[in-house]
Design an enzyme around this catalytic site. Structure first.
Site, short mmCIF file in Angstrom:
data_model
loop_
_atom_site.label_atom_id
_atom_site.label_comp_id
_atom_site.label_asym_id
_atom_site.label_seq_id
_atom_site.Cartn_x
_atom_site.Cartn_y
_atom_site.Cartn_z
N LYS A 53 1.08 4.66 6.92
CA LYS A 53 0.50 5.50 5.87
C LYS A 53 1.17 6.88 5.92
CE LYS A 53 -2.71 2.37 4.92
NZ LYS A 53 -2.68 1.57 3.66
N SER A 110 0.80 -1.23 0.00
CA SER A 110 0.00 0.00 0.00
C SER A 110 0.83 1.28 0.00
CB SER A 110 -0.94 0.02 1.21
OG SER A 110 -0.20 0.12 2.41
#
Length: 290
Positions: free
Chosen positions: A177, A103
């Site tokens: 993230k 991701s």
């Protein structure tokens, strides 16, 4: 010389010989005889250095044995101290993390290890563009994350725990993230060039995985709640991030108190070694905050 005179002379010589101490006897001050042991003493003195060397050798062996015994006695204490220090450093200072999914490609690849600074946000606030690790347990259910199977025995559990502490295995609870929006920011997608905008400023995200901009879908505008962060992955097509959790509590934003620290450097593999700096596109926004 008459016979009597010769007898007297012989008696005198005998008396002198009797009075003179022999080679093995000496007269003491008290008149008693003392045997001379000087010969034996000389022999004993000749053996002295060898005996001293032997004694020194025995003493050295004894000291070595004591040192070895002392080491084995201290070893458990040293192990306990090392474990305590490792726990303190991991819990409050710095920790290695394993990257389990794609991701954050191409910034971070599957299998990379990063170091996370757990102290920095105790000193200053989080800034946009920084890569953070946070605990998503019971809040985010990211299907792209790796599930860690339950250990089948205590030995396996201990081995897995050590690997996780060293960043050699995923924990299944932490996510990584990039910070896009801070509390009070308005985040939306997209402008006419399909770019993410923060407070009306479009982001030039040249660090994204190729094709990510084209994969953007519209959302917002969304105001990030107080005490929360808007987080997104760099591989936008596959990242399950704040965009995918808009129906969850917080509207997709993550509570700041769930952030564990800032990922600031890639430490493995060596050919990927490098710092995780803030992209230039966030400088204008961060500078506006003063």
């Amino acid at each position: 010389m008459s016979k009597d005179d010769r007898d007297r002379v012989e008696d005198g010589v005998q008396d002198e010989d009797s009075a003179r101490p022999g080679p093995e006897e000496h007269g003491s001050d008290t008149g008693s005889r003392v045997h001379d042991h000087s010969g034996a003493s000389r022999v004993s003195a000749g053996d002295g250095p060898e005996q001293e060397k032997g004694a020194d050798g025995d003493m050295a062996k004894s000291k070595d044995s004591e040192k070895q015994g002392s080491f084995w006695k201290e070893l458990p204490i040293l192990i306990v101290i090392a474990v305590v220090l490792a726990f303190v450093i991991r819990t409050w200072v710095m920790q290695a993390f394993y990257i389990p999914s794609g991701s954050m490609e191409n910034t971070l690849l599957v299998g990379d290890r990063v170091l996370v600074n757990k102290v920095v946000y105790e000193i200053r606030d989080i800034e946009r563009g920084e890569v953070v690790v946070f605990n998503g347990e019971d809040s985010w259910d990211d299907p792209s994350s790796v599930r860690v199977p339950e250990p089948t025995n205590p030995v396996s559990a201990a081995f897995t725990w050590v690997q996780q502490q060293l960043g050699a295995a995923p924990t299944g609870r932490e996510y990584i993230k990039r910070v896009i929006g801070l509390p009070g920011d308005v985040v939306e997608c997209c402008d006419e060039q399909n770019r993410i905008m923060v407070n009306g400023v479009p982001l030039e995200e040249d660090y994204l995985f190729p094709g990510s901009v084209e994969s953007h879908t519209e959302f917002g505008p969304i105001e990030v709640p107080e005490g929360h962060l808007w987080l997104m992955g760099d591989h936008r097509a596959i990242s399950v991030d704040s965009r995918s959790h808009q129906n969850d509590p917080g509207g997709g934003a993550v509570p700041i108190d769930r952030v564990e620290g800032r990922a600031f450097v890639i430490i493995w593999p060596f050919d990927q070694f490098g710092s995780l700096s803030v992209p230039e596109t966030f400088e204008e926004l961060n500078a506006a905050d003063g």
